[in-house]
Write a protein that holds these residues in place. Structure first.
Motif, PDB file in Angstrom:
ATOM      1  N   ILE A  19      -9.901 -10.173   7.871  1.00  0.00           N
ATOM      2  CA  ILE A  19      -9.032  -9.096   8.275  1.00  0.00           C
ATOM      3  C   ILE A  19      -7.242  -8.796   7.589  1.00  0.00           C
ATOM      4  O   ILE A  19      -6.452  -9.569   7.875  1.00  0.00           O
ATOM      5  N   ILE A  20      -7.422  -7.969   6.553  1.00  0.00           N
ATOM      6  CA  ILE A  20      -6.427  -8.157   5.560  1.00  0.00           C
ATOM      7  C   ILE A  20      -5.510  -6.619   5.973  1.00  0.00           C
ATOM      8  O   ILE A  20      -6.170  -5.609   5.367  1.00  0.00           O
ATOM      9  N   GLY A  21      -4.174  -6.371   6.214  1.00  0.00           N
ATOM     10  CA  GLY A  21      -3.413  -5.423   6.253  1.00  0.00           C
ATOM     11  C   GLY A  21      -3.924  -4.542   7.548  1.00  0.00           C
ATOM     12  O   GLY A  21      -4.065  -4.919   8.577  1.00  0.00           O
ATOM     13  N   PHE A  22      -3.640  -3.006   7.366  1.00  0.00           N
ATOM     14  CA  PHE A  22      -3.513  -2.125   8.649  1.00  0.00           C
ATOM     15  C   PHE A  22      -4.390  -1.133   8.498  1.00  0.00           C
ATOM     16  O   PHE A  22      -4.790  -0.839   7.545  1.00  0.00           O
ATOM     17  N   LYS A  23      -4.832  -1.192   9.656  1.00  0.00           N
ATOM     18  CA  LYS A  23      -5.485   0.077  10.074  1.00  0.00           C
ATOM     19  C   LYS A  23      -5.071   1.123  10.842  1.00  0.00           C
ATOM     20  O   LYS A  23      -3.685   1.215  11.212  1.00  0.00           O
TER      21      LYS A  23
ATOM     22  N   GLN B 158       1.042  -1.582  -0.149  1.00  0.00           N
ATOM     23  CA  GLN B 158      -0.253  -0.135   0.197  1.00  0.00           C
ATOM     24  C   GLN B 158       0.472   1.623   0.098  1.00  0.00           C
ATOM     25  O   GLN B 158       2.189   1.441   0.598  1.00  0.00           O
ATOM     26  N   THR B 159       0.117   2.157  -0.555  1.00  0.00           N
ATOM     27  CA  THR B 159       1.191   3.252  -0.428  1.00  0.00           C
ATOM     28  C   THR B 159       1.113   4.534   0.490  1.00  0.00           C
ATOM     29  O   THR B 159       0.456   4.669   1.030  1.00  0.00           O
ATOM     30  N   ASN B 160       2.063   4.487   0.958  1.00  0.00           N
ATOM     31  CA  ASN B 160       2.026   5.806   2.060  1.00  0.00           C
ATOM     32  C   ASN B 160       1.438   4.240   3.371  1.00  0.00           C
ATOM     33  O   ASN B 160       0.975   5.519   3.796  1.00  0.00           O
ATOM     34  N   SER B 161       1.866   3.497   2.987  1.00  0.00           N
ATOM     35  CA  SER B 161       1.299   2.492   4.423  1.00  0.00           C
ATOM     36  C   SER B 161       1.411   3.123   6.040  1.00  0.00           C
ATOM     37  O   SER B 161       2.326   3.484   6.044  1.00  0.00           O
TER      38      SER B 161
ATOM     39  N   SER C 194       1.720 -14.758   2.137  1.00  0.00           N
ATOM     40  CA  SER C 194       1.377 -14.666   4.145  1.00  0.00           C
ATOM     41  C   SER C 194       0.934 -12.786   3.434  1.00  0.00           C
ATOM     42  O   SER C 194       1.248 -12.394   2.356  1.00  0.00           O
ATOM     43  N   LEU C 195       0.345 -12.728   4.414  1.00  0.00           N
ATOM     44  CA  LEU C 195      -0.301 -11.698   4.337  1.00  0.00           C
ATOM     45  C   LEU C 195      -0.599 -11.362   6.317  1.00  0.00           C
ATOM     46  O   LEU C 195      -0.192 -11.541   6.765  1.00  0.00           O
ATOM     47  N   GLU C 196      -0.047  -9.493   5.760  1.00  0.00           N
ATOM     48  CA  GLU C 196       0.638  -8.935   6.671  1.00  0.00           C
ATOM     49  C   GLU C 196      -0.907  -8.109   8.009  1.00  0.00           C
ATOM     50  O   GLU C 196      -1.785  -7.574   6.557  1.00  0.00           O
ATOM     51  N   GLN C 197      -1.437  -8.360   9.365  1.00  0.00           N
ATOM     52  CA  GLN C 197      -2.229  -7.491   9.676  1.00  0.00           C
ATOM     53  C   GLN C 197      -2.048  -6.972  11.143  1.00  0.00           C
ATOM     54  O   GLN C 197      -0.262  -7.160  11.296  1.00  0.00           O
TER      55      GLN C 197
END
Length: 346
Positions: free
Chosen positions: A294-298, A143-146, A165-168
């Motif tokens: 839930i995939i990725g970051f908040k 993701q840009t500017n994650s 793998s995925l990250e959360q």
């Protein structure tokens, strides 16, 4: 105004409004037939890599070929974040303690974060990766500017075992405070040490930590310090284990052995950090796994873009690795990546 004119006017308004309501990302196709890279891609040039495009001498196909070479180990890390470790126009780049040879999706074709999208590509991973090889990523979505400088989704080849793998965010209340990320394996080769559903916590290396850590390890800023090979015996881990939370992972088949051969991959993605996230994976026409949740970051930053990059990204190694990419298609429509239904069957 009669009924017919009212209906026609309503249809015109719907048609006029549709592009704004559903702005589609462009469909991208690349066979890499030309001898130079198309403007769909940005080549991340560095001292340790090289790129070539077009007809392969030992194969009937054309492809993008990336080589990452073994250079003397370099522990000097820099903190200038742009352009993320790739060479600038003057040839200089920020050395980050890692080695890479990657093609990145060009900025002009990036899809908005959370777009429901399909990817199809053929990849060649050579035989150089060994059972003792540590961190080795070939193909990742970011993701840009994650809020977290880590891939949302990654193909990993640590220890000569293919995993995805995925990250959360690590929401385990009993976690070590420094372990802010949870890496969840959602697909694996039979020889991999983990099975889908296993989540392992890890820390994010931040600039303030670098000088204390670099005395003993080669690190990549923004990545964990313990991404090493674990052995060869598979583990039986039913359901979600470790720090994995808010996910449903269904396994259908193991990932194939990708080394020394071409493998066709298909991904169906909706990368969002709420319960609506989705990752479906096929390899060589077999459904491998389906992950929901839930995939990725908040916080989820819908204004940002997601981007794919392919090629070797590794810790320092004493050998050369060749990767190749061909038959690349990215589309919001399944029929564009799998027109006859054989690559991504239900």
């Amino acid at each position: 105004m009669n009924r017919r004119r009212i209906c026609a006017l309503a249809l015109m308004l719907v048609m006029a409004g549709a592009p704004q309501a559903n702005a589609a990302s462009p469909t991208i196709r690349d066979e890499f037939d030309a001898t130079s890279v198309s403007d769909n891609w940005f080549s991340c040039s560095r001292d340790e890599n090289s790129f070539s495009f077009g007809k392969l001498a030992d194969d009937a196909r054309s492809a993008a070929t990336q080589v990452v070479k073994a250079l003397p180990q370099n522990n000097v890390l820099a903190f200038a974040w742009h352009p993320k470790g790739c060479a600038r126009e003057d040839g200089s780049y920020d050395r980050d303690g890692s080695e890479r040879s990657e093609l990145w999706e060009a900025q002009k074709i990036l899809a908005p974060m959370g777009t429901e999208i399909w990817y199809r590509f053929d990849m060649f991973i050579d035989d150089s990766i060994t059972p003792t090889t540590g961190r080795f990523v070939i193909g990742q979505w970011k993701q840009t500017n994650s809020p977290k400088d880590a891939p949302v989704l990654a193909q990993r080849f640590n220890g000569r075992a293919f995993t995805v793998s995925l990250e959360q965010d690590n929401a385990d209340p009993d976690r070590d405070p420094k372990n802010v990320l949870c890496r969840v394996f959602i697909a694996s080769q039979e020889t991999a040490p983990v099975e889908p559903g296993f989540g392992t916590p890890h820390t994010l290396v931040k600039p303030a930590q670098v000088f204390s850590l670099m005395k003993t390890e080669t690190l990549s800023v923004g990545h964990d310090t313990d991404d090493l090979a674990h052995g060869t015996a598979p583990l039986s881990l039913p359901g979600l284990t470790g720090c994995a939370q808010g996910l449903s992972v269904t396994r259908y088949n193991s990932l194939p052995d990708p080394f020394g051969k071409w493998t066709t991959m298909v991904y169906h993605l909706r990368l969002v950090s709420d319960q609506t996230g989705l990752i479906e994976i096929w390899a060589d026409g077999k459904k491998i796994s389906k992950t929901e949740g839930i995939i990725g970051f908040k916080p989820f930053l819908a204004k940002e873009s997601q981007y794919f990059k392919f090629g070797s990204y590794r810790n320092h190694a004493e050998f050369e690795t060749v990767t190749r990419l061909d038959h690349f298609i990215r589309s919001e429509r399944k029929e564009d990546v799998d027109p006859d239904g054989t690559l991504a069957p239900p």
